[in-house]
Design an enzyme around this catalytic site. Structure first.
Site, PDB file in Angstrom:
ATOM      1  N   LYS B  83      47.574  39.534  45.404  1.00 53.13           N
ATOM      2  CA  LYS B  83      46.898  38.614  46.136  1.00 53.13           C
ATOM      3  C   LYS B  83      45.605  38.099  45.489  1.00 53.13           C
ATOM      4  O   LYS B  83      44.969  38.876  44.702  1.00 53.13           O
ATOM      5  CB  LYS B  83      46.297  39.625  47.315  1.00 53.13           C
ATOM      6  CG  LYS B  83      45.716  39.204  48.728  1.00 53.13           C
ATOM      7  CD  LYS B  83      45.431  39.930  49.679  1.00 53.13           C
ATOM      8  CE  LYS B  83      44.816  39.188  50.870  1.00 53.13           C
ATOM      9  NZ  LYS B  83      44.661  40.176  52.053  1.00 53.13           N
ATOM     10  N   SER B 158      46.509  38.401  56.497  1.00 55.90           N
ATOM     11  CA  SER B 158      46.083  37.752  55.490  1.00 55.90           C
ATOM     12  C   SER B 158      46.802  37.646  54.320  1.00 55.90           C
ATOM     13  O   SER B 158      46.678  36.717  53.598  1.00 55.90           O
ATOM     14  CB  SER B 158      44.485  38.004  55.238  1.00 55.90           C
ATOM     15  OG  SER B 158      44.622  39.274  54.657  1.00 55.90           O
ATOM     16  N   SER B 182      46.575  43.653  57.442  1.00 55.59           N
ATOM     17  CA  SER B 182      46.903  42.346  56.414  1.00 55.59           C
ATOM     18  C   SER B 182      47.982  42.449  55.568  1.00 55.59           C
ATOM     19  O   SER B 182      48.497  41.513  54.903  1.00 55.59           O
ATOM     20  CB  SER B 182      45.722  41.896  55.943  1.00 55.59           C
ATOM     21  OG  SER B 182      44.928  41.180  56.591  1.00 55.59           O
TER      22      SER B 182
END
Lengths: 525, 491, 103
Positions: B83, B158, B182
């Protein structure tokens, strides 16, 4: 503007100090392993943590926590076991994370105090102590023989981190006002910093100066900081307000900044007290503001007006574990407490029979303390006998020498404690006069030789042979019959003249004590 | 090298051990697939070809010297991606924000370093909601990521890029971070195994912080075992993170034990929650039945304070985010609005133009909630509520070993379908309380919804520092559902 | 919906947070914040008398410290590598006080 003395007749000054001290003796910063070093090239001691890079996390330095606990124990604080670090938010370019990691309502050290002995000229700034009997206490003041002791409360000492350094350009004299740009160096960012806050217990600029001085001595003795006000590792801000004599209510306070010496602290506070008195007496109002002391112009100027209380959005830092200090941790720190200046002074009085004044002043500076202690050790059995002249040597000759030179490390000079003992021995045995002793002191430093050798070489031994002195006295008296008559007629002050003439005749090597005695005997016969 | 996309960790390592292919070939296959397919998905913000090949060559050298893949590390030879809130030295770490568009990491996050140390082949950095504020990856400043199951839909967020990359076979495993759901919610939306371990299991050092007391890093994979192996690689105490715990659990240890004898908690109130779609509810109920069939005992547990978790989260998250994001000031790094003569206007313009709308909203909210007088009304009570929620879980785990719950109330939604911030926040209703309490939770793919025919995950929530419990239950369910497939269009 | 913050408040908050907002953004932000703050209501209605807050969800972990040992720092170049502006090995910023004097 009235003088401080005049102002303090009508007004009582209420002074509190906020003292910041960098823990410069540590190897690394507060929350990261970057090296602590003053004066390194810009931005060479930084890492993700102290640059506030995204993703970096703080880990506290154990030695910093030990240092603050040590500072708390040395200033009679309670050590708070359960504390947390908080984030104090304000955006300023020298603060890499734009929040300062500091402590919340509970600091590691709470509720301490220091007692200040105030006497001599400094005591004159405070009123009413002379009305007290020795040992009697009024408010925070206890009367002593020649002054008073002020009991000053310490609210707290908390752990935090210092900011980076900025250089302002384009504004003249490096000032922020008018600068077009600033340069930021984060080497200092994250330096372990302790902040000590006093109760508003100080009443005179002299007390504030003495407090800082005493605190500095303690921190130096603890070995936690180099406490350099010049380099900024020890900084003091003063909060000052005035109230009419007899009033119990606090007036509006101003905060005094930019104090980088003990003298500035005293003079800045004194000025600010007088300024406030003038404003108040003219019916004006004191605004809560930060003022900057300008030592060259000898006045304070407004830096910032605080319209509302600052809102720092403080909350417990989730990145740092809370503290739950164990008794064991605290006791291990306590075991490291060195002998503190007050304790040392008491020991000097007790073991060497020094006066309280001498003892207190000896421990004011490391070089006098160390010299005195080592010399006493050197003197062995004769320590008690030589203690007073050794103290005099340290407080007069050595102090004058060190104060005259800049940054002298006296322990590195040729005048070793052993040579000190030799010098005061020569004096005690009447081998040399005290005037000659001063010459020998200077010569030892200059030539790196033992005092005995210098005395020998220069033929300085004072003449204590009664016969030789009497011969000289007879010559002097014979050469000045009119003055002898005048003396006998009552002008006894002429004794000084005769002594001087004798010393001159003996090229300064006569024992002045003996000359005095013998002269008096002959003239009064 | 054929068939790379559908391979799991073991298959890659067997192939490497038997010299069917080299690590370099694995890396090349992965890079080729990204080049070919990522235009459609847009999971990657940066592909680190050079680093990948370098890492692969090192593994090949180690293999050539006689080491087995397992000796090199638990994910030796496995293509992995991160990420974009994870620092990897020399790469951009943008957090999908204009604010960090040109920021190049001068250091590496602990979890990333450990993943590479464990033999992972770093493919690149993955798209996300800006600074992890969001549940759809639509707030990324660098374009939205598409759900490989339906390119018109969001992958969740996210960690949308991390989820989509695994679902489309653009990486074997990925790392994401989870502050309120997330990892788990995008796991559910993309049909991937997505694990948020207990707070403190994985170091947060080097992860750009959102909510420091809530953030936790975890893996995405297409099998429970791959997720466990990845977690093995990245977990454990880190002296650079004060909140990291001394954990040396082997998360693969009890995968084969089955559910027999496990006590599985079931929260009736969750199943009656407003907004829970029937197709999701049905799948969770079916999962409960599968666990019971496998010999688990189902027990009802209560989490009476869970309904306060949402409001506690929307207090704590923004407060911590406000503080964490104050460092973005245009001085040391990050976006600097040009042409300003004074710092104040440079600050204000840089932060206005560098941060997107959701980031600005959360910063503003946090600044308000921490202000004098307001702090006592929201922040302090929110931390007290955290105590109550944590106690709820502790009590619940006296009766059970793992809790079964929905992940998201619905399947993946279409781009732009949810625009109102408070409605968007509701998609985290079943995941948030776990971050508040700090427990571990994971999303396990449990088939497709009956109505939408899109992936639905079920959530397994373990007691603190007993993340192995949820892995064990998940492995038992995987026996029924099979390993997570690639999204059909990418199979 | 209750009015928790006014546009004036939002302007102040933005100023503190150092984010420039245009007048129309202030209007929208005020609406958004009020809506979100409204949804936080449950937190204000709980009976929390005597409940100890959990500021650190890390169980009994406490006193986490490191030893006072130097670790390699960034080189000067690494430290400054992301600087938007630099001069004389420092980070360069425009006038702190600006023309308006102290802020």
């Amino acid at each position: 503007m009235k003088t401080l003395e005049e102002v303090l007749q009508d007004w009582e000054a209420v002074i509190g100090l906020e003292v910041h001290c960098e823990l410069t003796k540590l190897e690394t910063k507060m929350f990261c392993g970057c090296k602590l070093e003053f004066g390194a090239p810009p931005n060479t001691h930084t890492c993700p943590v102290c640059l506030g890079l995204p993703g970096a996390l703080p880990v506290p330095n154990r030695a910093a926590i030990q240092s603050i606990v040590l500072a708390g124990l040395a200033t009679n604080c309670d050590i708070e076991k359960h504390t947390m670090f908080y984030r104090k938010g304000y955006m300023y370019p020298d603060m890499a994370k734009n929040f300062q990691t500091t402590q919340g309502p509970k600091a590691f050290c709470m509720r301490g105090h220091l007692d200040l002995t105030v006497d001599g000229r400094g005591a004159k700034e405070r009123l009413f102590w002379e009305d007290l009997a020795e040992g009697e206490t009024s408010e925070n003041m206890t009367r002593t023989a020649d002054g008073y002791v002020a009991h000053v409360g310490i609210t707290r000492i908390h752990m935090e981190e210092d900011a980076g350094k900025m250089v302002h350009i384009g504004g003249g004299e490096g000032r922020i006002a008018g600068a077009t740009h600033s340069l930021v160096d984060y080497n200092r960012a994250g330096t372990p910093l302790i902040e000590l806050v006093t109760e508003p217990d100080l009443r005179t600029p002299e007390e504030a100066r003495l407090f800082m001085h005493k605190l500095r001595q303690i921190f130096l003795t603890l070995g936690i900081s180099d406490c350099s006000m010049e380099e900024g590792s020890l900084r003091a801000d003063g909060n000052i307000s005035l109230r009419r004599r007899g009033s119990k209510e606090f007036g509006t306070k101003t905060e005094l900044k930019n104090i980088n010496s003990f003298k500035n602290l005293h003079d800045g506070l004194a000025y600010e007290i007088c300024r406030q008195a003038e404003v108040l007496e003219e019916g004006g109002k004191i605004y809560q503001e930060t003022r900057h002391w300008d030592p060259s112009k000898k006045h304070t100027i407004v830096m910032r007006v605080k319209e509302t209380a600052d809102d720092y959005r403080m909350f417990p830092d989730p990145d740092l574990a809370p503290y739950d200090l164990s008794d064991e941790f605290i006791e291990r720190v306590r075991a490291k407490l060195p002998e503190l200046p007050d304790q040392k002074a008491a020991r000097f009085e007790r073991d060497y029979g020094l006066s309280s004044y001498d003892a207190r002043h000896l421990v004011e500076h490391r070089f006098t303390t160390e010299f005195f202690e080592e010399a006493c050790a050197e003197a062995g059995d004769r320590a008690k006998e030589l203690a007073k002249p050794l103290a005099n040597l340290a407080l007069n000759d050595i102090s004058a020498y060190v104060n005259a030179g800049e940054g002298i490390d006296f322990s590195k000079t040729a005048f070793s404690p052993a040579r000190g003992v030799a010098l005061v021995s020569l004096l005690a045995e009447d081998v040399i006069s005290s005037k000659q002793a001063k010459e020998v002191f200077a010569a030892v430093l200059e030539e790196d030789k033992d005092p005995d050798a210098i005395v020998e070489e220069r033929g300085m031994k004072q003449v204590s042979d009664t016969g030789a002195i009497e011969a000289v006295i007879d010559e002097v008296l014979a050469a000045n019959p009119d003055k002898v008559a005048a003396y006998k007629g009552g002008k006894t002050g002429l004794i000084g003249f005769f002594v001087g003439q004798c010393m001159k005749a003996m090229k300064g090597q006569g024992n002045p004590k003996l000359i005095n005695e013998l002269l008096a005997k002959k003239l009064d016969a | 090298m054929a068939g790379f996309a559908s391979m799991g960790v073991r298959e890659i390592q067997v192939g490497l051990a038997s010299k069917d292919f080299s690590a370099r070939e694995v890396a090349q296959a992965a890079l080729e697939r990204i080049a070919k397919c990522d235009d459609e998905v847009h999971a990657y913000l940066e592909v680190t070809e050079e680093l990948a090949l370098q890492a692969a060559d090192q593994i090949d050298e180690a293999l050539a010297s006689g080491k087995s893949p397992a000796e090199i590390g638990p994910i030796a030879g496995v293509p992995i991606a991160f990420k974009d809130n994870m620092n990897l030295k020399g790469t951009h770490t943008t957090c999908s924000s204009r604010m960090l568009e040109s920021y190049v990491s001068p250091y590496t996050a602990t979890c990333v370093a450990r993943a590479i140390q464990a033999g992972g082949i770093p493919l690149g950095k993955l798209n996300m909601d800006e600074f992890a504020f969001g549940s759809s990856t639509e707030t990324s400043a660098f374009g939205r990521t598409h759900n490989p199951w339906d390119l018109e839909r969001v992958p969740g967020g996210s960690s949308g890029g991390s989820a989509a990359a695994v679902a489309a076979g653009l990486a074997t495993v990925t790392l994401g971070s989870d502050t309120g759901g997330s990892i788990r919610q995008p796991g559910s939306f993309t049909g991937t195994v997505a694990v948020k371990p207990t707070y403190g299991v994985v170091s947060r050092y080097g992860i750009v912080a959102f909510g420091s007391s809530l953030d936790q890093v975890g893996p995405f994979a297409r099998s429970v075992e791959d997720a466990a192996l990845t977690l093995n690689a990245i977990s454990g105490h880190d002296p650079l993170d004060c909140t990291s715990q001394p954990v040396d659990t082997d998360f693969t240890a009890n995968l084969a034990e089955g559910a027999k004898g496990m006590r599985v908690g079931f929260v009736p109130a969750f199943m009656e929650a407003q907004g829970l779609e029937p197709e999701v509810k049905a799948i969770v109920e079916q999962a409960a039945k599968h666990l019971a069939d496998a010999g688990a005992e189902l027990v009802e547990v209560e989490l009476p304070n869970a309904q306060a978790a949402m409001s506690a989260y929307y207090v704590l998250g923004p407060c911590e985010a406000f503080s964490n994001l104050s460092r973005f000031d245009s001085v040391r790094y990050g976006y600097c609005d040009p042409g300003h003569k004074d710092l104040g206007s440079q600050y204000e313009a840089s932060r206005a133009n560098g941060f997107g709308p959701e980031a600005r909203r959360r910063i503003m909210l946090g600044s308000y909630l921490l202000s004098a007088g307001v702090y006592d009304k929201y922040y302090y009570p929110a931390q007290q509520v955290r105590t109550l929620i944590t106690a709820d879980y502790t009590r619940a785990y006296e009766k059970c070993d793992v809790i079964l719950a929905p992940v998201s109330p619905r399947t993946a939604f279409k781009f732009g379908e949810i625009s109102d911030p408070t409605s968007m926040y509701l998609s985290d209703m079943f995941t948030i309380s776990i971050n508040i309490a700090g427990n571990g939770g994971m999303s396990l793919p449990a088939g497709l919804g009956a109505d939408t025919h899109l992936p639905v995950g079920v959530q397994l929530i373990g007691p603190q520092f007993k993340d192995e419990n949820m892995f064990r239950a998940a492995a038992a369910l995987e026996q029924v559902y099979g390993k997570a497939p690639l999204a059909p269009a990418f199979a | 919906m209750a009015q928790h913050v006014t546009e004036r408040d939002v302007r102040d908050i933005a100023e503190y947070a150092r984010i420039h907002l245009d007048p129309d953004e202030i209007v929208q932000m005020t609406v958004d914040l009020n809506s979100i703050i409204d949804s936080l209501k449950p937190i204000t209605e709980y009976d929390l008398e005597g409940v100890v807050p959990t500021f650190h969800p890390i169980g009994s972990l406490s006193n986490v410290m490191r030893e006072d040992v130097e670790v390699t720092s960034f080189t000067q170049e690494e430290a400054l590598s992301n600087a938007p502006a630099r001069q004389d090995d420092c980070f360069l910023i425009p006038s702190i006080l600006g023309e308006g004097g102290d802020r």
